[in-house]
Design an enzyme around this catalytic site. Structure first.
Site, mmCIF file in Angstrom:
data_model
loop_
_atom_site.group_PDB
_atom_site.id
_atom_site.type_symbol
_atom_site.label_atom_id
_atom_site.label_comp_id
_atom_site.label_asym_id
_atom_site.label_seq_id
_atom_site.Cartn_x
_atom_site.Cartn_y
_atom_site.Cartn_z
ATOM 1 N N LYS A 67 -28.803 -52.728 -0.163
ATOM 2 C CA LYS A 67 -28.461 -52.188 -1.487
ATOM 3 C C LYS A 67 -27.360 -53.074 -2.044
ATOM 4 C CE LYS A 67 -25.979 -48.280 -2.231
ATOM 5 N NZ LYS A 67 -25.685 -46.854 -2.472
ATOM 6 N N HIS A 138 -19.083 -35.694 -10.151
ATOM 7 C CA HIS A 138 -20.509 -36.042 -10.240
ATOM 8 C C HIS A 138 -21.245 -35.709 -8.942
ATOM 9 C CE1 HIS A 138 -24.056 -38.448 -11.051
ATOM 10 N NE2 HIS A 138 -23.868 -39.080 -9.905
ATOM 11 N N GLN A 139 -20.704 -36.180 -7.830
ATOM 12 C CA GLN A 139 -21.411 -36.070 -6.554
ATOM 13 C C GLN A 139 -21.398 -34.631 -6.016
ATOM 14 O OE1 GLN A 139 -23.125 -38.848 -5.357
ATOM 15 N NE2 GLN A 139 -23.910 -37.348 -3.916
ATOM 16 N N THR A 221 -14.416 -39.843 1.662
ATOM 17 C CA THR A 221 -13.674 -40.995 2.194
ATOM 18 C C THR A 221 -14.632 -42.074 2.680
ATOM 19 O OG1 THR A 221 -11.769 -39.633 2.722
ATOM 20 C CG2 THR A 221 -11.985 -41.682 3.939
HETATM 21 P P1 NAD Z 1 -16.030 -38.302 -9.535
HETATM 22 O O1 NAD Z 1 -15.084 -39.272 -10.165
HETATM 23 O O2 NAD Z 1 -17.133 -37.740 -10.353
HETATM 24 O O3 NAD Z 1 -15.182 -37.060 -8.950
HETATM 25 C C1 NAD Z 1 -13.963 -37.258 -8.288
HETATM 26 C C2 NAD Z 1 -13.502 -35.967 -7.646
HETATM 27 O O4 NAD Z 1 -12.267 -36.217 -6.957
HETATM 28 C C3 NAD Z 1 -13.215 -34.849 -8.650
HETATM 29 O O5 NAD Z 1 -13.502 -33.610 -8.049
HETATM 30 C C4 NAD Z 1 -11.711 -34.995 -8.878
HETATM 31 O O6 NAD Z 1 -11.094 -33.809 -9.358
HETATM 32 C C5 NAD Z 1 -11.256 -35.322 -7.471
HETATM 33 N N1 NAD Z 1 -9.960 -35.992 -7.426
HETATM 34 C C6 NAD Z 1 -9.555 -37.055 -8.164
HETATM 35 N N2 NAD Z 1 -8.272 -37.369 -7.850
HETATM 36 C C7 NAD Z 1 -7.876 -36.476 -6.889
HETATM 37 C C8 NAD Z 1 -6.658 -36.292 -6.167
HETATM 38 N N3 NAD Z 1 -5.605 -37.063 -6.354
HETATM 39 N N4 NAD Z 1 -6.621 -35.289 -5.249
HETATM 40 C C9 NAD Z 1 -7.700 -34.498 -5.038
HETATM 41 N N5 NAD Z 1 -8.870 -34.628 -5.692
HETATM 42 C C10 NAD Z 1 -8.949 -35.605 -6.613
HETATM 43 O O7 NAD Z 1 -16.580 -39.027 -8.233
HETATM 44 P P2 NAD Z 1 -17.890 -38.696 -7.368
HETATM 45 O O8 NAD Z 1 -18.993 -39.557 -7.818
HETATM 46 O O9 NAD Z 1 -18.078 -37.217 -7.325
HETATM 47 O O10 NAD Z 1 -17.442 -39.249 -5.931
HETATM 48 C C11 NAD Z 1 -16.447 -38.578 -5.186
HETATM 49 C C12 NAD Z 1 -16.067 -39.410 -3.987
HETATM 50 O O11 NAD Z 1 -17.190 -39.558 -3.117
HETATM 51 C C13 NAD Z 1 -15.618 -40.835 -4.305
HETATM 52 O O12 NAD Z 1 -14.489 -41.117 -3.490
HETATM 53 C C14 NAD Z 1 -16.793 -41.697 -3.906
HETATM 54 O O13 NAD Z 1 -16.392 -43.008 -3.534
HETATM 55 C C15 NAD Z 1 -17.302 -40.910 -2.716
HETATM 56 N N6 NAD Z 1 -18.715 -41.158 -2.364
HETATM 57 C C16 NAD Z 1 -19.023 -41.197 -1.049
HETATM 58 C C17 NAD Z 1 -20.340 -41.414 -0.652
HETATM 59 C C18 NAD Z 1 -20.691 -41.422 0.794
HETATM 60 O O14 NAD Z 1 -21.802 -41.819 1.137
HETATM 61 N N7 NAD Z 1 -19.839 -40.940 1.669
HETATM 62 C C19 NAD Z 1 -21.336 -41.606 -1.630
HETATM 63 C C20 NAD Z 1 -20.995 -41.512 -2.982
HETATM 64 C C21 NAD Z 1 -19.669 -41.275 -3.338
#
Ligand code: NAD
Length: 321
Positions: A67, A138-139, A221
């Site tokens: 990817k 979003h996720q 994380t």
């Molecule tokens: P997003 O920007 O839509 O949402 C971010 C979330 O984090 C929100 O709920 C927001 O309120 C919260 N947040 C932001 N700052 C914060 C803080 N200081 N303390 C506590 N919460 C806080 O992002 P998303 O697309 O929902 O992704 C969320 C996380 O998941 C990202 O870190 C992304 O890299 C990770 N992710 C991981 C995988 C995986 O396979 N493990 C896949 C996709 C995304």
């Protein structure tokens, strides 16, 4: 080769197909039939973009590929495209010839949701009733929707750093016919299953926010320095992951290992539970923690599945290449 454009994915890929693909590839990783290649992630010095590759080879599923993509923070404002952009490329493992190019944006969300869902299937108590969400971005909506299919949940509780985002997950609970309640972080003790999916670099979930018997899937994380839960929670829990090398370097376990609270050998592959070579949860009081770091093989697995569906439905674009 076949092309499956991003616009077709929503009508093709189901949560069930994503779940099956991810469960199978986790099992293949644990039985050493599949392995992930080292991840490349670079700040390219243009548009503040982070670009990289995640790849691997699954000998059991005969899936080879990568990817490519990353994060373009100015996309939405400047170009009207979402900031996360990725494309999956599959290759024929017998010849090295490219076999498919597949839109990876929605598939990334679905494969990530499938990972926490697979962990709930194999590690949560069967009688789990309260689903807890930390995160509402979003996720989070994808994670919650998939999680609710795994147990007979009766209620969803949620906390988010930005409380104004909570309606995003409340909507999913209501769609599933479940009541939703916003709680403080210590209210998470009521949850039998918790998913954390935030982008924080400082832990918000402390060890005493999680009650004995809970299964928690930490999904946010995925980078060095990020941390959602207090490291002491990992010392209290039985820790599982998709990929041990990623868990201790870029996942939630990086902090507990660095602080000497757990060792790398305390982190177990979820695939081993799926294969029956690890016993998984052993008591109703045990806390199980899944550190979902996100691996390239997950992307390849869902892409291979969607190509099959696209070919069967006649919507894959065939290109002589
Ligand atoms: P997003 O920007 O839509 O949402 C971010 C979330 O984090 C929100 O709920 C927001 O309120 C919260 N947040 C932001 N700052 C914060 C803080 N200081 N303390 C506590 N919460 C806080 O992002 P998303 O697309 O929902 O992704 C969320 C996380 O998941 C990202 O870190 C992304 O890299 C990770 N992710 C991981 C995988 C995986 O396979 N493990 C896949 C996709 C995304």
């Amino acid at each position: 080769m076949f092309i499956v454009p991003e616009r077709e994915i929503a009508d093709l890929m189901t949560r069930d197909a994503a779940f099956d693909a991810v469960e199978s590839v986790f099992a293949a990783m644990a039985s050493k039939d599949a392995y992930n290649f080292p991840v490349i992630r670079e700040a390219i010095g243009h548009e503040d973009a982070l670009y990289g590759f995640k790849g691997g080879f699954d000998k059991a599923g005969m899936t080879l590929g990568l990817k490519a993509g990353g994060y373009w923070p100015n996309n939405l404002e400047k170009h009207g495209h979402i900031n996360h952009q990725s494309t999956i490329f599959l290759f024929n493992p017998d010849t090295g010839m490219v076999s498919a190019m597949v839109g990876g944006n929605l598939l990334t969300a679905l494969r990530t949701a499938a990972a926490s869902s697979v962990s709930i299937k194999h590690l949560a108590r069967k009688d789990a009733k309260v689903m807890g969400m930390v995160g509402a971005g979003h996720q989070a909506t994808f994670q919650l929707r998939a999680a609710l299919e795994q147990r007979q949940f009766e209620k969803v509780i949620g906390w988010n750093y930005h409380p104004e985002m909570l309606p995003n997950i409340e909507k999913i609970a209501i769609e599933a016919g479940l009541p939703f309640e916003a709680v403080e972080l210590d209210g998470m003790r009521e949850a039998d299953v918790v998913i954390s999916i935030t982008s924080t670099f400082a832990p918000t979930i402390m060890a005493d926010h999680i009650a004995p018997g809970t299964h928690i899937a930490c999904m946010g994380t995925d980078t060095k320095g990020k941390q959602e839960v207090e490291a002491a929670l990992l010392a209290r829990a039985t820790v599982f992951t998709d990929e041990v090398a990623q868990s201790v370097s870029i996942g939630e376990a990086q902090h507990a290992v660095a602080q000497g609270l757990i060792k790398e050998s305390d982190v177990h592959q979820l695939g081993a539970v799926i294969n029956g070579t690890h016993k998984g949860r052993t008591s109703d009081d045990e806390i199980t923690l899944f550190d979902g770091t996100g691996v390239g093989l997950q992307d390849l697995a869902v892409a291979a599945s969607v190509v099959e569906l696209a070919v069967a439905k006649g919507v894959a674009i065939e290109v002589d290449f």
